[in-house]
Structure formats: C-alpha cells, structure tokens
Design a protein around this motif. Structure first.
Motif, mmCIF file in Angstrom:
data_model
loop_
_atom_site.group_PDB
_atom_site.id
_atom_site.type_symbol
_atom_site.label_atom_id
_atom_site.label_comp_id
_atom_site.label_asym_id
_atom_site.label_seq_id
_atom_site.Cartn_x
_atom_site.Cartn_y
_atom_site.Cartn_z
ATOM 1 N N PHE A 243 10.137 6.833 -2.222
ATOM 2 C CA PHE A 243 9.836 6.936 -3.651
ATOM 3 C C PHE A 243 8.823 5.860 -4.061
ATOM 4 O O PHE A 243 7.840 6.149 -4.747
ATOM 5 C CB PHE A 243 11.108 6.825 -4.488
ATOM 6 N N PHE A 244 9.059 4.619 -3.626
ATOM 7 C CA PHE A 244 8.097 3.546 -3.914
ATOM 8 C C PHE A 244 6.727 3.888 -3.346
ATOM 9 O O PHE A 244 5.700 3.711 -4.011
ATOM 10 C CB PHE A 244 8.581 2.210 -3.341
ATOM 11 N N LEU A 245 6.692 4.372 -2.110
ATOM 12 C CA LEU A 245 5.415 4.743 -1.491
ATOM 13 C C LEU A 245 4.741 5.879 -2.249
ATOM 14 O O LEU A 245 3.527 5.845 -2.473
ATOM 15 C CB LEU A 245 5.629 5.144 -0.026
ATOM 16 N N GLY A 246 5.516 6.877 -2.638
ATOM 17 C CA GLY A 246 4.946 7.998 -3.384
ATOM 18 C C GLY A 246 4.261 7.553 -4.655
ATOM 19 O O GLY A 246 3.146 7.981 -4.967
ATOM 20 N N ARG A 247 4.923 6.674 -5.389
ATOM 21 C CA ARG A 247 4.318 6.159 -6.629
ATOM 22 C C ARG A 247 3.049 5.368 -6.339
ATOM 23 O O ARG A 247 2.058 5.486 -7.057
ATOM 24 C CB ARG A 247 5.327 5.298 -7.385
ATOM 25 N N ALA A 248 3.090 4.553 -5.293
ATOM 26 C CA ALA A 248 1.915 3.755 -4.942
ATOM 27 C C ALA A 248 0.761 4.651 -4.488
ATOM 28 O O ALA A 248 -0.384 4.463 -4.919
ATOM 29 C CB ALA A 248 2.272 2.755 -3.843
ATOM 30 N N TYR A 249 1.058 5.624 -3.636
ATOM 31 C CA TYR A 249 0.012 6.556 -3.190
ATOM 32 C C TYR A 249 -0.574 7.324 -4.378
ATOM 33 O O TYR A 249 -1.783 7.526 -4.460
ATOM 34 C CB TYR A 249 0.561 7.553 -2.172
ATOM 35 N N LEU A 250 0.287 7.763 -5.275
ATOM 36 C CA LEU A 250 -0.170 8.521 -6.436
ATOM 37 C C LEU A 250 -1.134 7.696 -7.285
ATOM 38 O O LEU A 250 -2.213 8.170 -7.643
ATOM 39 C CB LEU A 250 1.034 8.964 -7.268
ATOM 40 N N GLU A 251 -0.759 6.465 -7.588
ATOM 41 C CA GLU A 251 -1.632 5.632 -8.430
ATOM 42 C C GLU A 251 -2.921 5.269 -7.705
ATOM 43 O O GLU A 251 -3.969 5.123 -8.332
ATOM 44 C CB GLU A 251 -0.903 4.366 -8.883
ATOM 45 N N ALA A 252 -2.864 5.145 -6.383
ATOM 46 C CA ALA A 252 -4.057 4.815 -5.609
ATOM 47 C C ALA A 252 -4.959 6.029 -5.383
ATOM 48 O O ALA A 252 -6.049 5.900 -4.836
ATOM 49 C CB ALA A 252 -3.658 4.198 -4.268
ATOM 50 N N GLY A 253 -4.484 7.224 -5.779
ATOM 51 C CA GLY A 253 -5.294 8.425 -5.632
ATOM 52 C C GLY A 253 -5.176 9.100 -4.285
ATOM 53 O O GLY A 253 -5.942 10.006 -3.969
ATOM 54 N N ASN A 254 -4.205 8.690 -3.476
ATOM 55 C CA ASN A 254 -3.974 9.304 -2.175
ATOM 56 C C ASN A 254 -2.891 10.373 -2.352
ATOM 57 O O ASN A 254 -1.728 10.177 -2.010
ATOM 58 C CB ASN A 254 -3.553 8.236 -1.152
ATOM 59 N N PHE A 255 -3.319 11.519 -2.874
ATOM 60 C CA PHE A 255 -2.379 12.554 -3.302
ATOM 61 C C PHE A 255 -1.650 13.216 -2.142
ATOM 62 O O PHE A 255 -0.479 13.575 -2.279
ATOM 63 C CB PHE A 255 -3.097 13.578 -4.175
ATOM 64 N N GLU A 256 -2.309 13.378 -1.005
ATOM 65 C CA GLU A 256 -1.646 14.015 0.143
ATOM 66 C C GLU A 256 -0.452 13.174 0.608
ATOM 67 O O GLU A 256 0.615 13.720 0.873
ATOM 68 C CB GLU A 256 -2.643 14.214 1.287
#
Length: 180
Positions: free
Chosen positions: A157-170
C-alpha cells in the motif's frame, strides 16, 4: 441531506487533521468554486496557532493545495529550528519527507531523493520515506527494508501510493492489485 454543510464540516476536519487527506476528501466533490484543499488551507491560516505543530500542518496543507513556495519556506523553517514531530504512524513525522513530496510534484527527482535520504537519517524505519525512495530510485534495498518493517499488505500500500504520486502508474497498479 445538506451537502453544502456536510462539505464545510468535512473541510474543517481536514484543516484540523491534514495527515488524513485520503480519509477526509469526498472524492473531490465541489460545492464551492474553491477546492477542498484550498478551503482547508484558508481555515488553517485564519485559525493559525503559532506553534511548530500547527506550522507543520500548515505546510502539509499548503502542499495539498499546490502552494509549494509557501510549503517549502515553512518546512525549511521547521528543519532549521530542528523541531521533532511524532505522528504515531498516522503520517510521516519528517519535514524532509514533505519536502520530497513537494519536489516530486515539481518534477525534481534529484532534490526529492536528497530530501528523502535526510529524512531516513532521522528515522530509518519510516515507511513513507522508504516507499518513496524505493519508487524514485528503483533500489531494491529500500523495498527490502520496507518489507522488514511492515507486513506485505501495508508495504505494498505504501509503495502503491509512492508509485502513484511519482507517476509510475504500472507499478502502482501492481502494488494496489496485491493489496486488493
């Protein structure tokens, strides 16, 4: 049934507890011309206590409202004064983490990574910091540390949020899919 009043109360709750943006925001529904974040920031500014905790919250609200210059000034001031925060894992207690979020939102990854590394020196197990470092650097050791400190669902979950904000949607989809 009074959606305008409910919206105002919702904004007030966010202004008083900005660490809970995802729990407070009503799916970006607008009942006034100003955004949820802008309204909360106005409330926080108008009722601003001049203590370091209130200033920390004001900086977080400023980032959410897209007022990056104001947020950066506040965060640097808090860092310079060496204030220590403890949000009991409700949100990161590291001003450097919020500087990094600000830099990510401004597309300045190198400054974001440098701020995250400073935050990690203050708290080596901060899951917000570790997840953002993992998402921005793709260095496996940050992910490994995150999974040592958190169970798999929380870490993803933490990684998902970080990836999302960083623009790494995949990668965000992969992490959130694991959580689901």
């Amino acid at each position: 049934g009074n959606l305008l009043l409910a919206s105002k109360k919702n904004v007030l709750s966010f202004a008083l507890a900005p660490g809970f943006v995802d729990e407070r925001r009503l799916a970006e529904l607008r009942f006034t011309p100003k955004s949820f974040q802008e309204q909360a920031l106005e409330i926080a500014i108008s009722s601003q206590e001049q203590n370091f905790i209130a200033l920390f919250d004001l900086a977080v609200l400023s980032i959410e409202a897209g007022q990056f210059t104001e947020a950066e000034v506040l965060l640097h001031d808090l860092i310079d004064r060496n204030y220590q925060f403890n949000r009991q894992y409700i949100q990161s207690s590291q001003p450097y983490f919020y500087l990094s979020r600000l830099y990510v939102l401004q597309n300045n990854r190198s400054k974001a990574i440098a701020s995250l590394k400073k935050a990690l020196q203050n708290n080596p197990g901060d899951p917000w910091v570790l997840s953002y470092l993992a998402s921005l650097t793709n260095e496996q050791h940050y992910k490994n540390k995150l999974f040592r400190y958190c169970d798999a669902i929380d870490a993803e979950f933490f990684l998902g949020r970080a990836y999302l904000e960083a623009g790494n949607f995949e990668e965000a989809v992969k992490s959130f899919s694991y959580v689901v």
